[in-house]
Motif scaffolding. Structure first.
Motif, PDB file in Angstrom:
ATOM      1  N   GLY A   9       0.808  -1.217   0.000  1.00 21.38           N
ATOM      2  CA  GLY A   9       0.000   0.000   0.000  1.00 21.38           C
ATOM      3  C   GLY A   9       0.838   1.262   0.000  1.00 21.38           C
ATOM      4  O   GLY A   9       0.537   2.233  -0.702  1.00 21.38           O
ATOM      5  N   THR A  10       1.914   1.257   0.776  1.00 21.18           N
ATOM      6  CA  THR A  10       2.806   2.413   0.832  1.00 21.18           C
ATOM      7  C   THR A  10       3.571   2.578  -0.475  1.00 21.18           C
ATOM      8  O   THR A  10       3.726   3.702  -0.986  1.00 21.18           O
ATOM      9  CB  THR A  10       3.780   2.266   2.008  1.00 21.18           C
ATOM     10  OG1 THR A  10       3.026   2.153   3.229  1.00 21.18           O
ATOM     11  CG2 THR A  10       4.711   3.463   2.098  1.00 21.18           C
ATOM     12  N   LEU A  11       4.050   1.465  -1.033  1.00 23.53           N
ATOM     13  CA  LEU A  11       4.803   1.522  -2.288  1.00 23.53           C
ATOM     14  C   LEU A  11       3.958   2.048  -3.441  1.00 23.53           C
ATOM     15  O   LEU A  11       4.449   2.739  -4.335  1.00 23.53           O
ATOM     16  CB  LEU A  11       5.338   0.131  -2.636  1.00 23.53           C
ATOM     17  CG  LEU A  11       6.502  -0.391  -1.791  1.00 23.53           C
ATOM     18  CD1 LEU A  11       6.783  -1.850  -2.129  1.00 23.53           C
ATOM     19  CD2 LEU A  11       7.755   0.443  -2.024  1.00 23.53           C
ATOM     20  N   VAL A  12       2.682   1.716  -3.424  1.00 21.57           N
ATOM     21  CA  VAL A  12       1.807   2.064  -4.537  1.00 21.57           C
ATOM     22  C   VAL A  12       1.267   3.496  -4.454  1.00 21.57           C
ATOM     23  O   VAL A  12       0.862   4.070  -5.470  1.00 21.57           O
ATOM     24  CB  VAL A  12       0.650   1.029  -4.586  1.00 21.57           C
ATOM     25  CG1 VAL A  12      -0.709   1.655  -4.635  1.00 21.57           C
ATOM     26  CG2 VAL A  12       0.835   0.064  -5.739  1.00 21.57           C
ATOM     27  N   ALA A  13       1.270   4.080  -3.276  1.00 23.28           N
ATOM     28  CA  ALA A  13       0.667   5.408  -3.098  1.00 23.28           C
ATOM     29  C   ALA A  13       1.162   6.434  -4.117  1.00 23.28           C
ATOM     30  O   ALA A  13       0.342   7.145  -4.725  1.00 23.28           O
ATOM     31  CB  ALA A  13       0.893   5.902  -1.670  1.00 23.28           C
ATOM     32  N   PRO A  14       2.487   6.558  -4.365  1.00 22.82           N
ATOM     33  CA  PRO A  14       2.911   7.544  -5.365  1.00 22.82           C
ATOM     34  C   PRO A  14       2.487   7.180  -6.793  1.00 22.82           C
ATOM     35  O   PRO A  14       2.266   8.070  -7.621  1.00 22.82           O
ATOM     36  CB  PRO A  14       4.442   7.558  -5.232  1.00 22.82           C
ATOM     37  CG  PRO A  14       4.796   6.300  -4.518  1.00 22.82           C
ATOM     38  CD  PRO A  14       3.635   5.977  -3.653  1.00 22.82           C
TER      39      PRO A  14
END
Length: 319
Positions: A9-14
């Motif tokens: 989820g964090t990796l995909v945010a940008p």
């Protein structure tokens, strides 16, 4: 295992933020609901496109994989392929990309894929993976030609443990260019899923790549489902790099291709109709790439199995 895995989820945010920022260029529609959720239309009321599909594929892979277009000379006239690679094939494909979240509300139904699945993490598969994500935002890709109801949007946010203004839903109808790309972009994922069904230890799958021809979108849902499946079943190719005994790598290679299925050899649309359009009546072993290579890292020896069916790809894609 949970503590050592990255947050999809964090990796995909940008990647999600970039998709939304570039919506006009990518021919996407963006809606903010009254409760703050973001709905990205990738082909329902807007045109969308191939590049949008490529970027959505990377979102589905949870920021742990890459999708690239490249020339493909294996199939006359269908000369563009999507290449998939990952840095963590098991989490990227099974922990994120796999369409394992069944969602319904009234007459709306869709399967959800992408990193939000790992926040929900109620599929039995996540227990086997030893993985549950923690992230401040959630992104889910739905293969649908309808906007989800507000009640379902609220349910998804609650199940993911995020506020609705931290939820993004990306809608990709199979009849769209973006939808076609993101389905064919599952060529490696279906191989991982079949390896799991064959009881190959997932922790021994170190790396993987896949490639399949980009299917032209069809005029209707069933046509789109047929073409995208045929692209993988009869035109897809993957390579897996695995740990463990050489003979088990060979056994995996022999068991993976779509040709091991009783339903292999006919257009998927025909197979689907033969089962009265009951997806779950189809032989699950069919859903895998046409050609596979498995390399045993312990010895460096590679084993290949399966075969392309270019004439069937041609028949399917031309309609």
């Amino acid at each position: 295992m949970t503590e050592t895995r990255p947050s999809v989820g964090t990796l995909v945010a940008p990647l999600v933020s970039s998709l939304i920022a570039d919506a006009a260029t990518l021919r996407l529609g963006v809606e903010r609901t009254a409760t703050g959720a973001t709905i990205v239309d990738a082909g329902i009321n807007v045109r969308g496109g191939l590049e949008a599909g490529r970027r959505i594929t990377e979102i589905c892979l949870g920021g742990l994989g890459y999708a690239r277009f490249a020339p493909d000379t294996r199939f006359p006239r269908w000369n563009t392929a999507i290449h998939i690679s990952t840095v963590d094939p098991v989490i990227a494909c099974l922990g994120s990309q796999y369409a394992g979240w069944s969602l319904s509300e009234g007459d709306f139904f869709a399967l959800g894929s992408g990193p939000a699945r790992a926040l929900w993490a109620k599929e039995e598969l996540f227990g086997e993976l030893g993985y549950k994500d923690k992230a401040e935002s959630a992104a889910l890709v739905l293969e649908t030609d309808k906007r989800p109801p507000d009640a379902l949007i609220a349910f998804i946010a609650k199940e993911c443990g995020v506020a609705e203004d931290k939820l993004t839903l990306i809608l990709t109808p199979t009849t769209s260019l973006a939808g076609s790309v993101q389905v064919v972009g599952r060529v490696l994922e279906v191989a991982l899923h079949k390896a799991h069904a064959l009881h190959f230890p997932l922790e021994r799958i170190v790396d993987g790549t896949g490639v399949a021809p980009v299917a032209p979108p069809a005029a209707d849902f069933l046509g789109g489902m047929g073409r995208t499946n045929d692209a993988v079943l009869y035109g897809g190719e993957i390579t897996l790099y695995v740990e463990g005994p050489e003979d088990e790598a060979e056994q995996l290679a022999n068991g993976l291709p779509s040709s091991t299925s009783r339903d292999h050899g006919r257009p998927f649309g025909e197979i689907f109709a033969g089962y009265n359009f009951d997806f779950y009546a189809c032989d699950a072993g069919l859903f895998s790439p046409a050609v596979v290579t498995v390399t045993a890292l312990s010895t460096g020896k590679s084993f290949s199995a399966g075969a392309f069916m270019p004439e069937l790809v041609e028949k399917s894609f031309r309609g």
